[in-house]
Enzyme design. Structure first.
Site, PDB file in Angstrom:
ATOM      1  N   HIS A  77       1.015   5.290   1.066  1.00  0.00           N
ATOM      2  CA  HIS A  77       0.438   6.358   1.878  1.00  0.00           C
ATOM      3  C   HIS A  77       0.634   7.665   1.116  1.00  0.00           C
ATOM      4  CE1 HIS A  77       0.043   4.069   5.687  1.00  0.00           C
ATOM      5  NE2 HIS A  77       1.073   3.387   5.185  1.00  0.00           N
TER       6      HIS A  77
ATOM      7  N   HIS B 127       0.835  -1.191   0.000  1.00  0.00           N
ATOM      8  CA  HIS B 127       0.000   0.000   0.000  1.00  0.00           C
ATOM      9  C   HIS B 127       0.873   1.245   0.000  1.00  0.00           C
ATOM     10  CE1 HIS B 127       0.659  -1.217   4.196  1.00  0.00           C
ATOM     11  NE2 HIS B 127       0.525   0.054   4.552  1.00  0.00           N
TER      12      HIS B 127
END
Length: 152
Positions: free
Chosen positions: A140, A138
């Site tokens: 950010h 992922h």
């Protein structure tokens, strides 16, 4: 109470659940307690809409939602909808190039959508020392304030 010699049994689900509560341990503690694996994660539940999230962008390949423990006025998490063995950046293979590019391009699109014209930061944590607490790659996206260097 624990007796002498007893240990606390922290399950993976408990660690992940604690990652998404206001009373959670530090990100560092969560990362050190997380067990790297290709097993389903809390992000898989968010993709399946089993856990609510504030989605800010979605297409057929990626999902972007607001982090519930924001580290900046704008803090968005961007994930691929299909993990395909990509638990972290260190696990990337040449076959992942398209989705890795899509994650970064999505960060650019969402930054524009969020009004981050003055700049933003993109972070990918990898492994325990990199403070990764969820083993589903992922990105950010952080913005809305002046960032500092070096970052932590």
């Amino acid at each position: 109470m624990k007796g002498k010699g007893e240990t606390i049994n922290t399950s993976r689900i408990g660690v992940l659940a604690s990652h998404f509560t206001a009373a959670m341990a530090s990100e560092k503690d969560a990362a050190l307690a997380a067990v790297p694996s290709d097993s389903p994660t809390i992000f898989d539940k968010i993709i399946k809409k089993e856990i609510p999230s504030t989605v800010v962008y979605e297409d057929d390949k990626v999902l972007a939602f607001r982090d519930i423990n924001p580290q900046a006025p704008t803090h968005i998490v961007i994930i691929p909808k299909v993990k395909d063995g990509l638990t972290g950046l260190s696990k990337a293979e040449e076959r992942h190039c398209d989705i890795l590019g899509r994650l970064l391009y999505t960060a650019k699109l969402v930054a524009k959508q969020e009004g981050l014209e003055d700049g933003f930061r993109v972070v990918i944590n990898d492994g325990p020392a990199g403070c990764q607490s969820v083993y589903h790659i992922h990105v950010h996206l952080l913005g809305g304030r002046q960032m500092n260097w070096p970052p932590g």
